[in-house]
Scaffold this motif. Structure first.
Motif, mmCIF file in Angstrom:
data_model
loop_
_atom_site.group_PDB
_atom_site.id
_atom_site.type_symbol
_atom_site.label_atom_id
_atom_site.label_comp_id
_atom_site.label_asym_id
_atom_site.label_seq_id
_atom_site.Cartn_x
_atom_site.Cartn_y
_atom_site.Cartn_z
ATOM 1 N N ALA A 64 0.829 -1.208 0.000
ATOM 2 C CA ALA A 64 0.000 0.000 0.000
ATOM 3 C C ALA A 64 0.863 1.258 0.000
ATOM 4 O O ALA A 64 2.036 1.232 0.398
ATOM 5 C CB ALA A 64 -0.918 0.009 1.223
ATOM 6 N N ASN A 65 0.277 2.354 -0.428
ATOM 7 C CA ASN A 65 0.970 3.639 -0.380
ATOM 8 C C ASN A 65 1.036 4.156 1.051
ATOM 9 O O ASN A 65 2.064 4.674 1.501
ATOM 10 C CB ASN A 65 0.257 4.644 -1.280
ATOM 11 N N SER A 66 -0.081 4.010 1.780
ATOM 12 C CA SER A 66 -0.137 4.399 3.192
ATOM 13 C C SER A 66 -1.261 3.619 3.861
ATOM 14 O O SER A 66 -2.191 3.146 3.188
ATOM 15 C CB SER A 66 -0.396 5.906 3.347
ATOM 16 N N VAL A 67 -1.175 3.486 5.191
ATOM 17 C CA VAL A 67 -2.200 2.774 5.958
ATOM 18 C C VAL A 67 -2.480 3.537 7.246
ATOM 19 O O VAL A 67 -1.544 3.881 7.984
ATOM 20 C CB VAL A 67 -1.760 1.335 6.324
ATOM 21 N N LEU A 68 -3.757 3.805 7.503
ATOM 22 C CA LEU A 68 -4.181 4.244 8.826
ATOM 23 C C LEU A 68 -4.893 3.060 9.457
ATOM 24 O O LEU A 68 -5.998 2.697 9.053
ATOM 25 C CB LEU A 68 -5.118 5.446 8.769
ATOM 26 N N ALA A 69 -4.230 2.420 10.400
ATOM 27 C CA ALA A 69 -4.768 1.233 11.059
ATOM 28 C C ALA A 69 -5.536 1.661 12.302
ATOM 29 O O ALA A 69 -4.966 2.274 13.197
ATOM 30 C CB ALA A 69 -3.639 0.276 11.429
ATOM 31 N N THR A 70 -6.822 1.348 12.340
ATOM 32 C CA THR A 70 -7.670 1.780 13.449
ATOM 33 C C THR A 70 -8.293 0.598 14.168
ATOM 34 O O THR A 70 -8.506 -0.466 13.583
ATOM 35 C CB THR A 70 -8.798 2.712 12.957
ATOM 36 N N ASP A 71 -8.572 0.810 15.431
ATOM 37 C CA ASP A 71 -9.275 -0.194 16.230
ATOM 38 C C ASP A 71 -9.940 0.528 17.387
ATOM 39 O O ASP A 71 -9.478 1.598 17.809
ATOM 40 C CB ASP A 71 -8.305 -1.264 16.748
ATOM 41 N N ILE A 72 -11.001 -0.063 17.903
ATOM 42 C CA ILE A 72 -11.693 0.534 19.034
ATOM 43 C C ILE A 72 -10.966 0.258 20.340
ATOM 44 O O ILE A 72 -11.168 0.925 21.343
ATOM 45 C CB ILE A 72 -13.153 0.015 19.113
ATOM 46 N N VAL A 90 2.779 3.647 7.998
ATOM 47 C CA VAL A 90 1.645 3.197 8.803
ATOM 48 C C VAL A 90 1.452 4.089 10.021
ATOM 49 O O VAL A 90 2.408 4.362 10.760
ATOM 50 C CB VAL A 90 1.840 1.738 9.272
ATOM 51 N N ASN A 91 0.222 4.546 10.220
ATOM 52 C CA ASN A 91 -0.158 5.272 11.425
ATOM 53 C C ASN A 91 -1.300 4.534 12.109
ATOM 54 O O ASN A 91 -1.995 3.724 11.472
ATOM 55 C CB ASN A 91 -0.578 6.706 11.084
ATOM 56 N N PHE A 92 -1.508 4.824 13.385
ATOM 57 C CA PHE A 92 -2.516 4.122 14.173
ATOM 58 C C PHE A 92 -3.437 5.128 14.862
ATOM 59 O O PHE A 92 -3.004 6.230 15.229
ATOM 60 C CB PHE A 92 -1.848 3.236 15.223
ATOM 61 N N ALA A 93 -4.697 4.718 15.032
ATOM 62 C CA ALA A 93 -5.651 5.604 15.702
ATOM 63 C C ALA A 93 -6.801 4.794 16.281
ATOM 64 O O ALA A 93 -7.193 3.760 15.721
ATOM 65 C CB ALA A 93 -6.201 6.644 14.719
ATOM 66 N N ILE A 94 -7.319 5.267 17.400
ATOM 67 C CA ILE A 94 -8.539 4.703 17.972
ATOM 68 C C ILE A 94 -9.711 5.155 17.112
ATOM 69 O O ILE A 94 -9.849 6.344 16.799
ATOM 70 C CB ILE A 94 -8.753 5.192 19.419
ATOM 71 N N GLN A 106 -6.313 13.666 6.078
ATOM 72 C CA GLN A 106 -5.888 12.389 5.511
ATOM 73 C C GLN A 106 -6.981 11.840 4.593
ATOM 74 O O GLN A 106 -8.137 11.712 4.993
ATOM 75 C CB GLN A 106 -5.573 11.376 6.613
ATOM 76 N N LYS A 107 -6.619 11.539 3.357
ATOM 77 C CA LYS A 107 -7.567 11.050 2.373
ATOM 78 C C LYS A 107 -7.300 9.579 2.071
ATOM 79 O O LYS A 107 -6.147 9.136 2.070
ATOM 80 C CB LYS A 107 -7.476 11.863 1.076
ATOM 81 N N PHE A 108 -8.370 8.845 1.811
ATOM 82 C CA PHE A 108 -8.268 7.415 1.551
ATOM 83 C C PHE A 108 -8.971 7.073 0.244
ATOM 84 O O PHE A 108 -9.993 7.661 -0.098
ATOM 85 C CB PHE A 108 -8.911 6.610 2.689
ATOM 86 N N LYS A 134 -18.431 7.312 3.128
ATOM 87 C CA LYS A 134 -18.059 8.669 3.552
ATOM 88 C C LYS A 134 -16.547 8.785 3.700
ATOM 89 O O LYS A 134 -15.957 9.829 3.409
ATOM 90 C CB LYS A 134 -18.741 9.018 4.878
ATOM 91 N N ALA A 135 -15.911 7.709 4.130
ATOM 92 C CA ALA A 135 -14.463 7.732 4.373
ATOM 93 C C ALA A 135 -13.643 7.634 3.099
ATOM 94 O O ALA A 135 -12.596 8.280 2.974
ATOM 95 C CB ALA A 135 -14.081 6.603 5.319
#
Length: 217
Positions: A64-72, A90-94, A106-108, A134-135
């Motif tokens: 991938a070009n970039s990844v925003l890995a999210t989890d609750i 790779v970045n991470f976010a709740i 940040q665009k996806f 929407k994302a």
């Protein structure tokens, strides 16, 4: 089952979550599936929902070009960040897919989720579609992977509700038993539901996993 209870279940199982990928037969199928999704997501800016401990994240990040890995779950994210990833990719976010609050800058153009769709009730599909669209927008690529029913491996179904959702009984590390929604949709059901919001729908399976790719309308 309340979403909070499901999130708590996975938080308590975080430390042992990756053990299933070490099962000999499942491991082979998991790596085959990982190659499939990495190819599908090559050169994409990917929003990953429910990244868990990062097993799939490390594979999609390779192409991938970039990844925003999210989890609750913060417990899951802590473990996910222990993997080695390509630098600055790779970045991470709740985040909770029910109410996605994403960085405005940040665009996806792709969304990936592994093991999430089976925990979505059938009456929540439209809400999930709306949030994902929407994302990533029209023309965005959606890639899903989830579990098949495998004889002598998959926990039995405890009950089926009036909407056709199925449930399993899971046991927490402390011995507590918990009912968890776990759906196993057929190819025809997936194609029918996704046809309302997507085109180029493709569903494939190996023994342990089903995989779906589609382009949002």
């Amino acid at each position: 089952m309340k979403r909070e209870a499901l999130a708590d279940y996975y938080a308590q199982c975080a430390e042992s979550f990756d053990e299933k990928y070490q099962e000999p037969d499942l491991e082979e199928d998991a790596y085959a599936a990982a190659e499939h999704i990495a190819e599908a997501l090559a050169d994409r800016d990917v929003l990953e929902l429910g990244c868990g401990t990062g097993f799939w994240t490390q594979h999609i990040a390779e192409s991938a070009n970039s990844v925003l890995a999210t989890d609750i779950n913060e417990a899951m994210l802590d473990l996910a960040q222990d993997h080695d990833y390509p630098e600055d990719k790779v970045n991470f976010a709740i985040a909770d897919w029910h109410d996605l609050q994403l960085p405005a800058d940040q665009k996806f153009n792709a969304c990936f989720a592994a093991g999430m769709w089976s925990h979505i009730r059938r009456d929540e599909y439209d809400s999930a579609f709306k949030n994902i669209r929407k994302a990533i927008g029209s023309g965005g690529l959606l890639v899903l992977i989830d579990d098949n029913v495998v004889e002598d491996f998959t926990p039995p179904t405890a009950r089926t509700d009036s909407d056709g959702n199925t449930y399993q009984i899971r046991q927490l590390p402390d011995g507590t038993r918990l009912e968890v929604i776990k759906n196993f949709p057929t190819d025809s059901y997936l194609k029918k539901k996704f046809a309302t919001i997507a085109r180029d729908i493709r569903v494939s399976r190996n023994e342990f996993f089903w995989m779906l790719t589609c382009v949002l309308k």
